[in-house]
Design an enzyme around this catalytic site. Structure first.
Site, short mmCIF file in Angstrom:
data_model
loop_
_atom_site.label_atom_id
_atom_site.label_comp_id
_atom_site.label_asym_id
_atom_site.label_seq_id
_atom_site.Cartn_x
_atom_site.Cartn_y
_atom_site.Cartn_z
N GLY A 177 35.46 -20.83 10.38
CA GLY A 177 35.53 -20.65 12.04
C GLY A 177 33.70 -20.16 11.51
N HIS A 178 32.84 -20.31 10.60
CA HIS A 178 31.79 -19.44 10.09
C HIS A 178 30.61 -20.33 9.27
CE1 HIS A 178 29.29 -16.35 9.12
NE2 HIS A 178 29.21 -15.72 10.19
N PHE A 179 30.56 -21.77 10.01
CA PHE A 179 30.03 -22.11 11.26
C PHE A 179 30.73 -23.99 10.75
CE2 PHE A 179 26.72 -18.73 12.15
CZ PHE A 179 27.86 -18.26 13.32
#
Length: 146
Positions: free
Chosen positions: A48-50
């Site tokens: 999720g990052h990224f």
């Protein structure tokens, strides 16, 4: 030098939050430590990052430095969490980020003891990749009995 088995004796953290893979230099008398974290694309935070441009979150770089500082503190006191002592990360000062940390990097973690007063410990820390500073600042920990 400390391998992961010994590190697990000094840090209560476990996957996915254990962020120190090896200690390569520990000088209790000189009050400093040098350790590293191998940053893999398989780290859960990269989902999720990224997703299209994976970067290690800055707060996790700070946490990795705090874990290295915690090992130093435990070694200076000659205690382990199993003895009923814990370090809580309670703050940071002068924290600066200079470049992103990406999959494949080896994050070098350095901490030097600055002071201790009434169970509050302060460490000067830095994180490096390829001998370039990526993060620096002061880590503040509270020593507590469980």
């Amino acid at each position: 030098m400390m391998d992961i088995n010994e590190i697990r004796e000094y840090l209560p953290h476990r996957y996915p939050f254990l962020l120190v893979d090896r200690v390569v230099d520990l000088d209790v008398e000189g009050q400093r430590i040098r350790a590293y974290k191998n940053v893999s694309i398989n780290e859960p935070f990269f989902n999720g990052h990224f997703p299209q441009h994976p970067i290690m979150p800055g707060v996790l770089i700070i946490e990795a430095m705090a874990q290295a500082a915690g090992i130093l503190g435990f070694k200076m006191l000659d205690v382990k969490p199993a003895d009923g002592t814990i370090y809580y990360f309670v703050g940071s000062d002068k924290m600066r980020f200079r470049q992103p940390v990406i999959p494949g990097d080896q994050l070098i973690l350095e901490a030097r003891f600055l002071s201790a007063k009434r169970s509050i410990w302060k460490f000067e820390c830095q994180a490096l990749v390829d001998d370039k500073q990526v993060c620096s600042g002061e880590i503040i920990c509270a020593e507590r009995k469980l």
